[in-house]
Design a protein around this motif. Sequence first.
Motif, PDB file in Angstrom:
ATOM      1  N   THR A 105       0.815  -1.216   0.000  1.00 36.65           N
ATOM      2  CA  THR A 105       0.000   0.000   0.000  1.00 36.65           C
ATOM      3  C   THR A 105       0.849   1.267   0.000  1.00 36.65           C
ATOM      4  O   THR A 105       0.480   2.252  -0.623  1.00 36.65           O
ATOM      5  CB  THR A 105      -0.990   0.029   1.183  1.00 36.65           C
ATOM      6  N   ARG A 106       1.988   1.252   0.682  1.00 34.30           N
ATOM      7  CA  ARG A 106       2.855   2.433   0.667  1.00 34.30           C
ATOM      8  C   ARG A 106       3.502   2.624  -0.700  1.00 34.30           C
ATOM      9  O   ARG A 106       3.945   3.724  -1.019  1.00 34.30           O
ATOM     10  CB  ARG A 106       3.936   2.325   1.735  1.00 34.30           C
ATOM     11  N   ILE A 107       3.555   1.575  -1.507  1.00 33.10           N
ATOM     12  CA  ILE A 107       4.145   1.662  -2.844  1.00 33.10           C
ATOM     13  C   ILE A 107       3.110   2.158  -3.853  1.00 33.10           C
ATOM     14  O   ILE A 107       3.358   3.099  -4.602  1.00 33.10           O
ATOM     15  CB  ILE A 107       4.682   0.287  -3.315  1.00 33.10           C
ATOM     16  N   VAL A 108       1.948   1.507  -3.879  1.00 30.18           N
ATOM     17  CA  VAL A 108       0.969   1.770  -4.937  1.00 30.18           C
ATOM     18  C   VAL A 108      -0.207   2.643  -4.512  1.00 30.18           C
ATOM     19  O   VAL A 108      -0.877   3.219  -5.364  1.00 30.18           O
ATOM     20  CB  VAL A 108       0.432   0.451  -5.546  1.00 30.18           C
ATOM     21  N   ALA A 109      -0.463   2.726  -3.214  1.00 28.22           N
ATOM     22  CA  ALA A 109      -1.626   3.503  -2.761  1.00 28.22           C
ATOM     23  C   ALA A 109      -1.322   4.252  -1.455  1.00 28.22           C
ATOM     24  O   ALA A 109      -2.029   4.071  -0.463  1.00 28.22           O
ATOM     25  CB  ALA A 109      -2.828   2.585  -2.590  1.00 28.22           C
ATOM     26  N   PRO A 110      -0.279   5.079  -1.447  1.00 27.03           N
ATOM     27  CA  PRO A 110       0.067   5.766  -0.196  1.00 27.03           C
ATOM     28  C   PRO A 110      -1.035   6.700   0.301  1.00 27.03           C
ATOM     29  O   PRO A 110      -1.222   6.857   1.510  1.00 27.03           O
ATOM     30  CB  PRO A 110       1.342   6.538  -0.544  1.00 27.03           C
ATOM     31  N   ASP A 111      -1.792   7.287  -0.627  1.00 21.44           N
ATOM     32  CA  ASP A 111      -2.880   8.179  -0.220  1.00 21.44           C
ATOM     33  C   ASP A 111      -3.995   7.408   0.479  1.00 21.44           C
ATOM     34  O   ASP A 111      -4.584   7.892   1.445  1.00 21.44           O
ATOM     35  CB  ASP A 111      -3.440   8.937  -1.425  1.00 21.44           C
ATOM     36  N   PHE A 112      -4.303   6.204  -0.020  1.00 18.22           N
ATOM     37  CA  PHE A 112      -5.313   5.368   0.627  1.00 18.22           C
ATOM     38  C   PHE A 112      -4.915   5.083   2.073  1.00 18.22           C
ATOM     39  O   PHE A 112      -5.713   5.235   2.991  1.00 18.22           O
ATOM     40  CB  PHE A 112      -5.502   4.053  -0.135  1.00 18.22           C
ATOM     41  N   SER A 119      10.735   2.266  -3.562  1.00 18.39           N
ATOM     42  CA  SER A 119       9.729   3.143  -2.971  1.00 18.39           C
ATOM     43  C   SER A 119      10.243   3.792  -1.684  1.00 18.39           C
ATOM     44  O   SER A 119      10.015   4.966  -1.433  1.00 18.39           O
ATOM     45  CB  SER A 119       8.457   2.351  -2.689  1.00 18.39           C
ATOM     46  N   GLU A 120      10.950   3.006  -0.886  1.00 19.65           N
ATOM     47  CA  GLU A 120      11.503   3.517   0.367  1.00 19.65           C
ATOM     48  C   GLU A 120      12.541   4.610   0.102  1.00 19.65           C
ATOM     49  O   GLU A 120      12.598   5.614   0.820  1.00 19.65           O
ATOM     50  CB  GLU A 120      12.123   2.376   1.177  1.00 19.65           C
ATOM     51  N   LYS A 121      13.333   4.449  -0.932  1.00 23.25           N
ATOM     52  CA  LYS A 121      14.308   5.494  -1.301  1.00 23.25           C
ATOM     53  C   LYS A 121      13.594   6.777  -1.688  1.00 23.25           C
ATOM     54  O   LYS A 121      14.035   7.872  -1.325  1.00 23.25           O
ATOM     55  CB  LYS A 121      15.196   5.011  -2.453  1.00 23.25           C
ATOM     56  N   ARG A 122      12.492   6.657  -2.407  1.00 22.85           N
ATOM     57  CA  ARG A 122      11.706   7.850  -2.782  1.00 22.85           C
ATOM     58  C   ARG A 122      11.129   8.528  -1.540  1.00 22.85           C
ATOM     59  O   ARG A 122      11.138   9.752  -1.428  1.00 22.85           O
ATOM     60  CB  ARG A 122      10.577   7.462  -3.736  1.00 22.85           C
ATOM     61  N   ARG A 123      10.609   7.740  -0.602  1.00 24.03           N
ATOM     62  CA  ARG A 123      10.054   8.316   0.627  1.00 24.03           C
ATOM     63  C   ARG A 123      11.140   8.990   1.454  1.00 24.03           C
ATOM     64  O   ARG A 123      10.897  10.015   2.076  1.00 24.03           O
ATOM     65  CB  ARG A 123       9.343   7.230   1.446  1.00 24.03           C
ATOM     66  N   LEU A 124      12.326   8.419   1.438  1.00 21.80           N
ATOM     67  CA  LEU A 124      13.449   9.005   2.167  1.00 21.80           C
ATOM     68  C   LEU A 124      13.813  10.360   1.558  1.00 21.80           C
ATOM     69  O   LEU A 124      13.991  11.345   2.287  1.00 21.80           O
ATOM     70  CB  LEU A 124      14.650   8.056   2.130  1.00 21.80           C
TER      71      LEU A 124
END
Length: 193
Positions: free
Chosen positions: A17-24, A143-148
């Motif tokens: 969900t954090r990868i494909v639907a973080p807003d959800f 995805s984690e690198k992008r969030r970082l």
Amino acid sequence: MFVLIVGIVIFLGIHSTRIVAPDFRRDFIARRGEGAWKGLYTIVSLVGFVILVWGFGQARMTAPILYDPPIWTRHIALLLMLPAMILLVASQVPTGRIKAAVKHPMLLAVKIWALAHLIANGDLASFILFASFLAWAVADRISEKRRLRAGETRLPVVVSSRGDIIALVAGIALYLLFVWRLHLWLIGVAPIG
């Protein structure tokens, strides 16, 4: 094979969900609270895991062989699983140098676990299971690198070397238990012999 795929989709779906639907995920937590999210996450994960395990057990009985790995690939898999177990434990203990250096020890443990099992197993069910987990771990790390970079997450900071000691001792013990009996008992396949 269908049940295995459904289990993988449910299990890795909730973990994605954090990868494909973080807003959800963010909206759900904002509306219902973090406890409700963790409850839903846990229930869906458990359901997916049970379906996945059951589906894999059924599928591997009749799965066609894609490739026939040489016997030495089992030795490589055994070797790779030692750091995977240490990293798995490191992901769950206070941050030491291992966790700080690796940044995401759980994801690296999953990658190593999946790769080790892809090397040693050539049937279609194993390929689907382990390739799915490997692809998910790679996608989650990206995805984690992008969030970082976006400032949504932070890198772990060394707390003490206690975490490293626990990770090494417990990781090696867990590895030895799996080689000795747990893999046979849980999976039905002896890693040695």
